[in-house]
Design an enzyme around this catalytic site. Sequence first.
Site, PDB file in Angstrom:
ATOM      1  N   ASP A 185      -5.566 -11.425  63.231  1.00  0.00           N
ATOM      2  CA  ASP A 185      -5.141 -11.089  61.869  1.00  0.00           C
ATOM      3  C   ASP A 185      -6.191 -10.159  61.229  1.00  0.00           C
ATOM      4  O   ASP A 185      -7.393 -10.445  61.298  1.00  0.00           O
ATOM      5  CB  ASP A 185      -5.032 -12.404  61.081  1.00  0.00           C
ATOM      6  CG  ASP A 185      -4.395 -12.228  59.717  1.00  0.00           C
ATOM      7  OD1 ASP A 185      -3.586 -11.300  59.536  1.00  0.00           O
ATOM      8  OD2 ASP A 185      -4.702 -13.053  58.823  1.00  0.00           O
ATOM      9  N   HIS A 186      -5.757  -9.090  60.615  1.00  0.00           N
ATOM     10  CA  HIS A 186      -6.648  -8.156  59.902  1.00  0.00           C
ATOM     11  C   HIS A 186      -7.837  -7.677  60.736  1.00  0.00           C
ATOM     12  O   HIS A 186      -8.989  -7.734  60.286  1.00  0.00           O
ATOM     13  CB  HIS A 186      -7.166  -8.769  58.591  1.00  0.00           C
ATOM     14  CG  HIS A 186      -6.096  -8.956  57.576  1.00  0.00           C
ATOM     15  ND1 HIS A 186      -5.567  -7.917  56.859  1.00  0.00           N
ATOM     16  CD2 HIS A 186      -5.396 -10.055  57.185  1.00  0.00           C
ATOM     17  CE1 HIS A 186      -4.620  -8.372  56.055  1.00  0.00           C
ATOM     18  NE2 HIS A 186      -4.481  -9.666  56.249  1.00  0.00           N
TER      19      HIS A 186
ATOM     20  N   ASP B 236      -6.118  -3.274  60.849  1.00  0.00           N
ATOM     21  CA  ASP B 236      -5.922  -3.110  59.408  1.00  0.00           C
ATOM     22  C   ASP B 236      -6.728  -1.902  58.929  1.00  0.00           C
ATOM     23  O   ASP B 236      -7.913  -2.002  58.610  1.00  0.00           O
ATOM     24  CB  ASP B 236      -6.355  -4.385  58.682  1.00  0.00           C
ATOM     25  CG  ASP B 236      -6.177  -4.264  57.175  1.00  0.00           C
ATOM     26  OD1 ASP B 236      -5.760  -3.180  56.702  1.00  0.00           O
ATOM     27  OD2 ASP B 236      -6.462  -5.248  56.473  1.00  0.00           O
TER      28      ASP B 236
ATOM     29  N   GLY C 208      -4.566 -15.243  48.986  1.00  0.00           N
ATOM     30  CA  GLY C 208      -5.235 -16.299  48.225  1.00  0.00           C
ATOM     31  C   GLY C 208      -4.316 -17.024  47.258  1.00  0.00           C
ATOM     32  O   GLY C 208      -3.133 -16.711  47.144  1.00  0.00           O
TER      33      GLY C 208
ATOM     34  N   GLY D 205       0.155 -12.232  52.430  1.00  0.00           N
ATOM     35  CA  GLY D 205      -0.025 -12.811  51.093  1.00  0.00           C
ATOM     36  C   GLY D 205       1.231 -13.488  50.599  1.00  0.00           C
ATOM     37  O   GLY D 205       1.599 -13.364  49.431  1.00  0.00           O
TER      38      GLY D 205
ATOM     39  N   ASN E   8       3.183 -14.060  56.780  1.00  0.00           N
ATOM     40  CA  ASN E   8       1.849 -14.635  57.002  1.00  0.00           C
ATOM     41  C   ASN E   8       1.540 -15.743  55.994  1.00  0.00           C
ATOM     42  O   ASN E   8       1.644 -15.522  54.770  1.00  0.00           O
ATOM     43  CB  ASN E   8       0.781 -13.549  56.825  1.00  0.00           C
ATOM     44  CG  ASN E   8       0.726 -12.605  57.999  1.00  0.00           C
ATOM     45  OD1 ASN E   8       1.626 -12.588  58.845  1.00  0.00           O
ATOM     46  ND2 ASN E   8      -0.325 -11.813  58.061  1.00  0.00           N
TER      47      ASN E   8
HETATM   48  P1  13P Z   1      -1.725 -16.140  51.898  1.00  0.00           P
HETATM   49  O1  13P Z   1      -3.118 -16.091  51.366  1.00  0.00           O
HETATM   50  O2  13P Z   1      -0.720 -15.865  50.827  1.00  0.00           O
HETATM   51  O3  13P Z   1      -1.415 -17.390  52.652  1.00  0.00           O
HETATM   52  O4  13P Z   1      -1.583 -14.910  52.947  1.00  0.00           O
HETATM   53  C1  13P Z   1      -2.149 -15.033  54.230  1.00  0.00           C
HETATM   54  C2  13P Z   1      -2.198 -13.726  54.963  1.00  0.00           C
HETATM   55  O5  13P Z   1      -1.614 -12.729  54.589  1.00  0.00           O
HETATM   56  C3  13P Z   1      -2.998 -13.703  56.198  1.00  0.00           C
HETATM   57  O6  13P Z   1      -3.020 -12.441  56.782  1.00  0.00           O
HETATM   58  O1  G3H Z   2      -5.719 -12.658  55.120  1.00  0.00           O
HETATM   59  C1  G3H Z   2      -6.676 -13.362  55.378  1.00  0.00           C
HETATM   60  C2  G3H Z   2      -6.475 -14.727  55.907  1.00  0.00           C
HETATM   61  O2  G3H Z   2      -6.100 -15.608  54.889  1.00  0.00           O
HETATM   62  C3  G3H Z   2      -7.693 -15.181  56.663  1.00  0.00           C
HETATM   63  O3  G3H Z   2      -8.762 -15.386  55.822  1.00  0.00           O
HETATM   64  O4  G3H Z   2     -10.802 -14.216  56.698  1.00  0.00           O
HETATM   65  O5  G3H Z   2     -10.973 -16.310  55.317  1.00  0.00           O
HETATM   66  O6  G3H Z   2     -10.128 -16.404  57.673  1.00  0.00           O
HETATM   67  P1  G3H Z   2     -10.260 -15.583  56.400  1.00  0.00           P
HETATM   68 ZN    ZN Z   3      -3.066 -10.849  55.369  1.00  0.00          ZN
END
Ligand code: 13P
Ligand code: G3H
Ligand code: ZN
Length: 307
Positions: free
Chosen positions: A82-83, A104, A181, A211, A253
């Site tokens: 992720d990201h 990303d 968040g 998000g 997500n």
């Molecule tokens: P939330 O913070 O809304 O759960 O989104 C998570 C997210 O986009 C992880 O990539």
């Molecule tokens: O988009 C981000 C995810 O919620 C993951 O967050 O980098 O704190 O693990 P993190």
């Molecule tokens: Zn995200």
Amino acid sequence: MGLVTSKSILDAANERRYAVGAFNVNNLEFAKAVIGAAVEERSPIIVQVSESAIAYAGMKQITGIVASLAGNADVPVALHLDHGRDWATIVQCIANGFTSVMIDGSHLPFDENVAITRKVVEVAHAAGVSVEAELGKLAGIEDYVVVDEREALLTDPDEALAFVERTEVDALAVAIGTSHGPRKFKGEPVLAIDLVSKIKEKVGIPLVLHGASGVPAEIIELAERFGAEWGGSKGIPDRSIVDAVSRGINKVNIDTDMRLAFIASVRETLSTRPETTDPRDLLKPAMVRVKSVAAGKMRLFGSAGRA
Ligand code: 13P
Ligand code: G3H
Ligand code: ZN
């Protein structure tokens, strides 16, 4: 079943117009909870790990946990970065058995985002790994009264088409006013959901919503009853998620809703069972809550019963 690519999961979702949950995990408890939910709901699932989750758990350790749980699950499971922003981490993920990575480059100028995404696509596709990229900036749009400023954050459908053609990504994350968040909106939720239809019409490929947590009032209430201070937490309404999925979102997500449920449960157990000295007395009920959040999302997104 071993790990499968996110492309195989998302292409099926795109064809049949539902979305698959991508759930963030950092440890054994979250991984067991979300994969357990997928098995019970007969749902495909994307298990995702952020760069900071890898730093927390260890690359081999988190990969081992997810791969072994996926091996025992009789539903399709993809392991996704992720990201991803760090080139070395992306390459390591590919080498360590991830079946999907996100690059990303959303913070970069368009041409630079195209260039880094294209480079990741070449390396990942050569290894049979799927790629997600992001165009637009994830930020709440409610405060942007100046239309130009608001438009600059959101994904532009024509740019999305050029981006997909030039990079050949497998899935595209779009910005429609959601943000990461627990504090997504100060007032009423403001989302540009119609943009999903416009982007989908142009690009056709699976679209991703980041998000997307709902930040449910009952979990906030439970946590605050046991001492949490989460004032101002507001998320994306379920009806907006259903609308976005019907317009072409295929990956949703979720991290925050599981974090909130986990912490609410730990707070409750600490208060109601002051005698316990066994960490499992905290972790087990928290895991049950996370599993129930994930299962509810699978039903909401329409992926339940598809595996
Ligand atoms: P939330 O913070 O809304 O759960 O989104 C998570 C997210 O986009 C992880 O990539
Ligand atoms: O988009 C981000 C995810 O919620 C993951 O967050 O980098 O704190 O693990 P993190
Ligand atoms: Zn995200």
